[in-house]
Design a protein around this motif. Structure first.
Motif, PDB file in Angstrom:
ATOM      1  N   VAL A   1       0.863  -1.182   0.000  1.00  7.58           N
ATOM      2  CA  VAL A   1       0.000   0.000   0.000  1.00  7.58           C
ATOM      3  C   VAL A   1       0.903   1.237   0.000  1.00  7.58           C
ATOM      4  CG1 VAL A   1      -1.769   1.311   1.227  1.00  7.58           C
ATOM      5  CG2 VAL A   1      -1.852  -1.196   1.223  1.00  7.58           C
TER       6      VAL A   1
ATOM      7  N   THR B   1       3.764  -0.875   3.794  1.00  8.70           N
ATOM      8  CA  THR B   1       3.469   0.472   3.319  1.00  8.70           C
ATOM      9  C   THR B   1       4.754   1.194   2.914  1.00  8.70           C
ATOM     10  OG1 THR B   1       3.551   1.313   5.602  1.00  8.70           O
ATOM     11  CG2 THR B   1       1.378   0.757   4.681  1.00  8.70           C
TER      12      THR B   1
ATOM     13  N   ILE C   1       0.336  -6.281   5.210  1.00 10.73           N
ATOM     14  CA  ILE C   1       0.652  -5.300   4.174  1.00 10.73           C
ATOM     15  C   ILE C   1       2.005  -4.676   4.503  1.00 10.73           C
ATOM     16  CG2 ILE C   1      -1.767  -4.761   3.690  1.00 10.73           C
ATOM     17  CD1 ILE C   1      -1.307  -2.044   5.164  1.00 10.73           C
TER      18      ILE C   1
ATOM     19  N   ASN D   1      -3.243   4.473  -1.324  1.00  8.79           N
ATOM     20  CA  ASN D   1      -4.095   5.128  -0.331  1.00  8.79           C
ATOM     21  C   ASN D   1      -4.070   6.622  -0.615  1.00  8.79           C
ATOM     22  OD1 ASN D   1      -3.376   6.543   2.751  1.00  8.79           O
ATOM     23  ND2 ASN D   1      -5.442   5.882   2.255  1.00  8.79           N
TER      24      ASN D   1
ATOM     25  N   GLY E   1      -5.455   0.484   4.298  1.00 10.75           N
ATOM     26  CA  GLY E   1      -4.760  -0.607   3.629  1.00 10.75           C
ATOM     27  C   GLY E   1      -5.058  -1.956   4.248  1.00 10.75           C
TER      28      GLY E   1
ATOM     29  N   TRP F   1      -8.542  -3.055   3.193  1.00  6.09           N
ATOM     30  CA  TRP F   1      -8.483  -3.517   1.797  1.00  6.09           C
ATOM     31  C   TRP F   1      -7.844  -4.907   1.717  1.00  6.09           C
ATOM     32  CZ3 TRP F   1      -3.695  -3.952  -0.970  1.00  6.09           C
ATOM     33  CH2 TRP F   1      -3.833  -4.324  -2.310  1.00  6.09           C
TER      34      TRP F   1
END
Length: 206
Positions: free
Chosen positions: A7, A97, A95, A50, A83, A86
Motif C-alpha cells: 500500500v 506500506t 501489508i 491510499n 490498507g 483492503w
C-alpha cells in the motif's frame, strides 16, 4: 506465509509543497509515484494506493485507490488502516506500506521488514536509519503491518492516537535498520528544496 500486499501512502495534504499530490511531481519525465511503484511492486503480491479526494487523478497508474475511513486527515495510521481493511478483503495476512514521495527507498525493503518481524508478538516492523546525534530513527510510513490488528488500530485511532510509534511500540514491533550511504534511503520530497535535490539525485542514478 503469504507474501504481503503493498500500500503506497499518498493521503497527505502536501502543505509545504503548496498542496496537491507530491507523487505526481515528475523526475526526468516520470512521476515520483511511478518510481515508488516500480520499487515496491516486485516485492509484494499486489498493490494499492491510499489517497483521498477524486481517485480519477490517479487513474494513469492502474491501481486500486483506497481512501481513509477516518475523517480529517489524521495521518499515516489512517492510511495503514485503510490498507489493512483492503487487504482483509483480499484474504491477505499483512501489508507493507511505503510513502508516495520517497523515490529512492530500498529495493529489499520487504524481505528485511519480514526478517525484523520474526519472533515478535505480531508480524509488525518499521524501517529505520541511523542518525549521528539522534540514534536510530524509525520511518513511520515504511512498515509491515498485520491484518489481524486492524480493529485494534481502528480503536486506537478512535482514542485519538496519531503517532505511529506509540501504536507499534504497544504491540512490540521489530525494527529493520537500513544503512545511510551518502543520502538517507528514505529521503522524501517535502519542500521545493527537497524536490530540487531529488532531481539532482535522479541525474546521479541514485
Amino acid at each position: 506465509m503469504k507474501q504481503p500486499l503493498g500500500v503506497i501512502l499518498a493521503g497527505g495534504q502536501a502543505t509545504r509543497m503548496g498542496g496537491g499530490d507530491k507523487g505526481l511531481l515528475e523526475l526526468e519525465g516520470q512521476p515520483i509515484l511511478s518510481r515508488v511503484i516500480d520499487r515496491l511492486a516486485p516485492q509484494v503480491a499486489g498493490l494499492a494506493l491510499n489517497a483521498n479526494g477524486d481517485p480519477a487523478r490517479l487513474a494513469q497508474f492502474g491501481l486500486p485507490v483506497i481512501a481513509d475511513s477516518v475523517a480529517d486527515f489524521p495521518g499515516p495510521l489512517a492510511g495503514v488502516l485503510a490498507g489493512l481493511d483492503w487487504a482483509a478483503a483480499q484474504g491477505a495476512e499483512t501489508i507493507v506500506t511505503a510513502a508516495a514521495d520517497t523515490p529512492f527507498f530500498p529495493c529489499d525493503l520487504v524481505p528485511r521488514l519480514l526478517l525484523a518481524a520474526e519472533g515478535r508478538p505480531h508480524q509488525m516492523a518499521l524501517a529505520a536509519t541511523p542518525h549521528p546525534k539522534r540514534g536510530l530513527l524509525r520511518q513511520p510510513t515504511f512498515g509491515l503491518w498485520p491484518v489481524a490488528l486492524r480493529d485494534d488500530l481502528r480503536a486506537a485511532l478512535g482514542e485519538g492516537i496519531r503517532k505511529v510509534v506509540i501504536w507499534t511500540d504497544r504491540h512490540g514491533a521489530g525494527t529493520a535498520e537500513f544503512p545511510v550511504d551518502g543520502i538517507d534511503p528514505f529521503f522524501n520530497v517535502n519542500t521545493p528544496e527537497d524536490f530540487a535535490l531529488a532531481r539532482e539525485l535522479v541525474g546521479q542514478n541514485v
